[in-house]
Scaffold this motif. Structure first.
Motif, PDB file in Angstrom:
ATOM      1  N   ILE A 245       0.830  -1.202   0.000  1.00  0.00           N
ATOM      2  CA  ILE A 245       0.000   0.000   0.000  1.00  0.00           C
ATOM      3  C   ILE A 245       0.867   1.256   0.000  1.00  0.00           C
ATOM      4  O   ILE A 245       0.490   2.296  -0.553  1.00  0.00           O
ATOM      5  N   ALA A 246       2.080   1.149   0.567  1.00  0.00           N
ATOM      6  CA  ALA A 246       2.998   2.293   0.634  1.00  0.00           C
ATOM      7  C   ALA A 246       3.606   2.650  -0.718  1.00  0.00           C
ATOM      8  O   ALA A 246       4.311   3.662  -0.823  1.00  0.00           O
ATOM      9  N   PHE A 247       3.364   1.853  -1.758  1.00  0.00           N
ATOM     10  CA  PHE A 247       3.900   2.181  -3.090  1.00  0.00           C
ATOM     11  C   PHE A 247       3.473   3.572  -3.528  1.00  0.00           C
ATOM     12  O   PHE A 247       4.145   4.213  -4.329  1.00  0.00           O
ATOM     13  N   SER A 248       2.338   4.045  -3.021  1.00  0.00           N
ATOM     14  CA  SER A 248       1.838   5.368  -3.414  1.00  0.00           C
ATOM     15  C   SER A 248       2.661   6.507  -2.816  1.00  0.00           C
ATOM     16  O   SER A 248       2.464   7.676  -3.190  1.00  0.00           O
ATOM     17  N   LEU A 249       3.609   6.194  -1.940  1.00  0.00           N
ATOM     18  CA  LEU A 249       4.436   7.250  -1.345  1.00  0.00           C
ATOM     19  C   LEU A 249       5.417   7.852  -2.350  1.00  0.00           C
ATOM     20  O   LEU A 249       5.930   8.947  -2.127  1.00  0.00           O
ATOM     21  N   MET A 277      12.474   9.762  -2.993  1.00  0.00           N
ATOM     22  CA  MET A 277      11.389  10.174  -2.117  1.00  0.00           C
ATOM     23  C   MET A 277      11.833  11.360  -1.266  1.00  0.00           C
ATOM     24  O   MET A 277      13.025  11.565  -1.048  1.00  0.00           O
ATOM     25  N   SER A 278      10.875  12.108  -0.781  1.00  0.00           N
ATOM     26  CA  SER A 278      11.190  13.224   0.117  1.00  0.00           C
ATOM     27  C   SER A 278      11.532  12.681   1.499  1.00  0.00           C
ATOM     28  O   SER A 278      11.298  11.512   1.821  1.00  0.00           O
ATOM     29  N   SER A 279      12.079  13.538   2.337  1.00  0.00           N
ATOM     30  CA  SER A 279      12.432  13.143   3.706  1.00  0.00           C
ATOM     31  C   SER A 279      11.206  12.675   4.480  1.00  0.00           C
ATOM     32  O   SER A 279      11.258  11.672   5.204  1.00  0.00           O
ATOM     33  N   ASP A 280      10.102  13.377   4.316  1.00  0.00           N
ATOM     34  CA  ASP A 280       8.873  12.990   5.011  1.00  0.00           C
ATOM     35  C   ASP A 280       8.380  11.626   4.519  1.00  0.00           C
ATOM     36  O   ASP A 280       7.935  10.789   5.321  1.00  0.00           O
ATOM     37  N   GLU A 281       8.440  11.398   3.215  1.00  0.00           N
ATOM     38  CA  GLU A 281       8.010  10.114   2.654  1.00  0.00           C
ATOM     39  C   GLU A 281       8.897   8.975   3.153  1.00  0.00           C
ATOM     40  O   GLU A 281       8.407   7.885   3.479  1.00  0.00           O
ATOM     41  N   LEU A 285       7.874   5.620   5.304  1.00  0.00           N
ATOM     42  CA  LEU A 285       8.282   4.280   4.878  1.00  0.00           C
ATOM     43  C   LEU A 285       9.042   3.571   5.993  1.00  0.00           C
ATOM     44  O   LEU A 285       8.838   2.375   6.238  1.00  0.00           O
ATOM     45  N   LYS A 286       9.892   4.303   6.694  1.00  0.00           N
ATOM     46  CA  LYS A 286      10.669   3.722   7.796  1.00  0.00           C
ATOM     47  C   LYS A 286       9.733   3.202   8.887  1.00  0.00           C
ATOM     48  O   LYS A 286       9.953   2.107   9.449  1.00  0.00           O
ATOM     49  N   LYS A 287       8.683   3.948   9.190  1.00  0.00           N
ATOM     50  CA  LYS A 287       7.718   3.517  10.204  1.00  0.00           C
ATOM     51  C   LYS A 287       7.019   2.225   9.777  1.00  0.00           C
ATOM     52  O   LYS A 287       6.770   1.334  10.595  1.00  0.00           O
ATOM     53  N   ILE A 288       6.710   2.115   8.486  1.00  0.00           N
ATOM     54  CA  ILE A 288       6.059   0.905   7.972  1.00  0.00           C
ATOM     55  C   ILE A 288       6.990  -0.293   8.106  1.00  0.00           C
ATOM     56  O   ILE A 288       6.580  -1.373   8.549  1.00  0.00           O
TER      57      ILE A 288
END
Length: 295
Positions: A245-249, A277-281, A285-288
């Motif tokens: 689902i995170a592919f949309s990041l 990816m941006s820093s926020d993205e 992703l890291k949290k996932i």
């Protein structure tokens, strides 16, 4: 044919150096990481492998390195994807010369062939090689749909042995299974959130982009299912879902490459114009990955 696709096959990325060259050293390390994770084959130069960016020379080199590093431990599948039939045949011939075990052939993209033209395309590619062939329907990317009725016609061809169905439409996948269930033909799912569902319907496995990052989790969906641990298979599927689902990041396939880098596995950039990816993205992703217990 005696060859039958099964299990979880990682839709392997193509590791690159910072200047956009194929990174052979990283590719070899990635293959060992995937095999150590329990995958049942290696699928090179598909959509996740950025096939659309590679020259024929790069294509051959990647397949040669992949075949050498795998060293017969599992089957090697190669994408032979092109806008034209001629182009797909050229790639199929290179793959056969290298000695891979099977091909995957995508519907043409950019153009809009009808079903009869698609049937002729796959028939002509199949006639050009002795290798087993997986049809590949990725209509969300190509906007070209290979209908189940056409799949049935193509399944009659001796070396067309299955399909990778990346439609994301379980009704379509179920029809592919239902209509070919009495034929020598297997259905692999190409949507990582539906691996368990495909097995429940009688499918043979999956070609999974997420298996680059979580090979053991993906393999568990299959291994537990065939061992009769249906609950364990479903739990592995649920554990995997947040990554898909995170592919949309980010722009595909950057999320897979960024995730590998976070795990300490060299992947490199994507071919431009796809950027990082941006820093926020990346933090999301890291949290996932932490939630999946991969970090």
């Amino acid at each position: 044919m005696n060859f039958a696709p099964k299990g979880v096959l990682p839709a392997m990325i193509t590791p690159l150096t910072k200047d956009g060259k194929v990174n052979e050293k990283a590719l070899r390390k990635l293959i060992d990481f995937l095999l150590d994770g329990g995958v049942h084959g290696i699928f090179a130069i598909g959509t996740t492998g950025e096939f659309y960016c590679l020259s024929n020379d790069e294509y051959r080199m990647i397949l040669e390195v992949t075949k050498d590093q795998v060293a017969g431990r599992v089957p090697v599948y190669a994408g032979a994807n092109h806008i034209t039939t001629r182009g797909s045949i050229e790639l199929a011939q290179i793959a056969q010369e290298v000695g891979v075990d099977a091909l995957s052939v995508l519907t043409p993209l950019f153009i809009s062939p009808n079903q009869q033209q698609l049937i002729k395309h796959f028939t002509d590619v199949a006639a050009s090689t002795d290798l087993p062939i997986l049809l590949y329907d990725n209509r969300p990317k190509t906007h070209v749909a290979l209908q189940p009725g056409s799949v049935v016609e193509l399944a009659k061809i001796k070396n067309i042995i299955g399909i990778k169905d990346s439609s994301g439409d379980m009704t379509n996948t179920a029809e592919n299974i239902r209509l070919t269930r009495d034929m020598d033909f297997d259905v692999m799912i190409g949507r990582d959130t539906l691996i368990h569902a495909n097995l429940c319907y009688g499918g043979a496995g999956a070609v999974a982009a997420c298996a680059n990052v979580a090979p053991r989790i993906c393999a568990d969906i299959y291994d537990k299912y065939v061992a009769g641990d249906i609950k364990g298979s479903l739990e592995a599927q649920f554990r995997l879902a947040p990554l898909r689902i995170a592919f949309s990041l980010g722009t595909f396939p950057t999320v897979i490459k960024e995730a590998l880098e976070l795990l300490g596995i060299e992947a490199g950039p994507c071919f431009e114009p796809v950027g990082p990816m941006s820093s926020d993205e990346k933090e999301q992703l890291k949290k996932i990955l932490k939630g999946m217990e991969l970090l």
